[in-house]
Design a protein around this motif. Structure first.
Motif, PDB file in Angstrom:
ATOM      1  N   TYR A  82       4.944  -2.312   2.749  1.00 42.48           N
ATOM      2  CA  TYR A  82       4.353  -2.264   1.419  1.00 42.48           C
ATOM      3  C   TYR A  82       3.783  -3.617   0.987  1.00 42.48           C
ATOM      4  O   TYR A  82       3.727  -3.939  -0.193  1.00 42.48           O
ATOM      5  CB  TYR A  82       5.404  -1.789   0.413  1.00 42.48           C
ATOM      6  CG  TYR A  82       4.889  -0.886  -0.681  1.00 42.48           C
ATOM      7  CD1 TYR A  82       3.527  -0.709  -0.925  1.00 42.48           C
ATOM      8  CD2 TYR A  82       5.780  -0.205  -1.502  1.00 42.48           C
ATOM      9  CE1 TYR A  82       3.079   0.120  -1.930  1.00 42.48           C
ATOM     10  CE2 TYR A  82       5.331   0.639  -2.514  1.00 42.48           C
ATOM     11  CZ  TYR A  82       3.975   0.790  -2.720  1.00 42.48           C
ATOM     12  OH  TYR A  82       3.519   1.624  -3.727  1.00 42.48           O
ATOM     13  N   GLY A  83       3.342  -4.414   1.959  1.00 39.15           N
ATOM     14  CA  GLY A  83       2.698  -5.684   1.638  1.00 39.15           C
ATOM     15  C   GLY A  83       3.679  -6.786   1.267  1.00 39.15           C
ATOM     16  O   GLY A  83       4.877  -6.564   1.129  1.00 39.15           O
ATOM     17  N   ILE A  92      -2.748  -1.545  -1.234  1.00 36.43           N
ATOM     18  CA  ILE A  92      -2.145  -0.507  -0.398  1.00 36.43           C
ATOM     19  C   ILE A  92      -2.093   0.814  -1.151  1.00 36.43           C
ATOM     20  O   ILE A  92      -2.392   1.880  -0.597  1.00 36.43           O
ATOM     21  CB  ILE A  92      -0.732  -0.940   0.066  1.00 36.43           C
ATOM     22  CG1 ILE A  92      -0.847  -2.069   1.091  1.00 36.43           C
ATOM     23  CG2 ILE A  92       0.048   0.240   0.648  1.00 36.43           C
ATOM     24  CD1 ILE A  92       0.459  -2.780   1.376  1.00 36.43           C
ATOM     25  N   SER A  96      -3.914   4.219  -0.118  1.00 34.38           N
ATOM     26  CA  SER A  96      -3.025   5.360   0.100  1.00 34.38           C
ATOM     27  C   SER A  96      -3.409   6.542  -0.772  1.00 34.38           C
ATOM     28  O   SER A  96      -3.353   7.701  -0.331  1.00 34.38           O
ATOM     29  CB  SER A  96      -1.571   4.955  -0.179  1.00 34.38           C
ATOM     30  OG  SER A  96      -1.140   3.953   0.725  1.00 34.38           O
ATOM     31  N   SER A 152       1.004  -1.483   7.239  1.00 33.96           N
ATOM     32  CA  SER A 152       1.504  -1.002   5.951  1.00 33.96           C
ATOM     33  C   SER A 152       1.399   0.517   5.900  1.00 33.96           C
ATOM     34  O   SER A 152       0.811   1.142   6.796  1.00 33.96           O
ATOM     35  CB  SER A 152       0.697  -1.607   4.794  1.00 33.96           C
ATOM     36  OG  SER A 152      -0.574  -0.982   4.682  1.00 33.96           O
ATOM     37  N   ALA A 154      -0.503   2.172   4.135  1.00 32.38           N
ATOM     38  CA  ALA A 154      -1.913   2.552   4.090  1.00 32.38           C
ATOM     39  C   ALA A 154      -2.456   2.808   5.492  1.00 32.38           C
ATOM     40  O   ALA A 154      -3.213   3.756   5.721  1.00 32.38           O
ATOM     41  CB  ALA A 154      -2.731   1.470   3.389  1.00 32.38           C
TER      42      ALA A 154
END
Length: 223
Positions: A82-83, A92, A96, A152, A154
């Protein structure tokens, strides 16, 4: 409650499939309890496991998580998908949400009456090529990842939805070389590669048998 991660859903993709993908990318083993009869769903409701009387349901870390975005956010945060900060997380989330919009379009096509099927597919293909894929192609212009310098959620969602598109339109990525290269590199990651092998928890596209079960279990929704 089990210490293992347990997924409660149908034996099909739906809103649980992205959760399966993300857990697989994180290297998390999980068990699945498939809903096959109305009584299974009613028991979850009566036990208080479904906050809004909806699945998917994921048992993890002593919690009963519902609402797919909340589940995905928790998994991504817990397993470093999640970064590195709030700015990366915002990017993200935007990517997403875009992949989710595209997945929703694809999923709805399976509910489309046969006489409208081609129109639905044409709509998906057009929007994918004109609205969604160019954004991801641009996002991958200077990196193997959509955000930052590591995998991530994404990226995981993009791989999932791009493979879904290719199931419907095998050559759809022919004019998106960055996404093609991203696909190959991401599919080669050991955890992802394992999930793509036959016999994994990855589910095939929905069919009539799955839709029949879902309609029986969630009869209140399909009235």
């Amino acid at each position: 409650m089990s210490e293992k991660v347990v997924l409660h859903y149908f034996n099909g993709r739906g809103k649980m499939e992205s959760i399966r993908w993300l857990l697989a990318a994180a290297g998390v083993e999980f068990e699945e309890v498939f809903l096959t009869k109305r009584e299974h769903y009613e028991k979850l409701v009566n036990d208080g496991a479904l906050m809004f009387q909806q699945v998917p349901l994921v048992e993890i870390d002593g919690m009963q998580l519902v609402q797919s975005r909340a589940i995905l956010n928790y998994i991504a945060g817990k397993y470093n998908l999640y970064g590195k900060d709030l700015k990366e997380r915002a990017l993200i989330d935007m990517y997403s949400e875009g992949t989710n919009d595209l997945m929703e379009l694809i999923s709805m096509s399976f509910l489309t009456p046969p006489e409208n099927k081609q129109k639905s597919l044409d709509n998906i293909e057009q929007k994918a090529k004109e609205r969604f894929l160019p954004v991801f192609e641009k996002g991958l212009a200077n990196s193997h990842f959509l955000v930052g310098n590591q995998l991530s959620r994404a990226d995981v969602h993009l791989l999932e939805v791009s493979l879904m598109l290719q199931e419907l339109f095998p050559t759809i990525l022919s004019t998106f070389p960055k996404i093609q290269a991203f696909q190959e590199k991401t599919k080669a990651l050991p955890r992802i590669s394992k999930f793509l092998q036959p016999g994994s928890a990855r589910k095939p596209p929905p069919d009539e048998a799955l839709m029949k079960v879902a309609k029986e279990v969630l009869s209140h929704v399909f009235k």
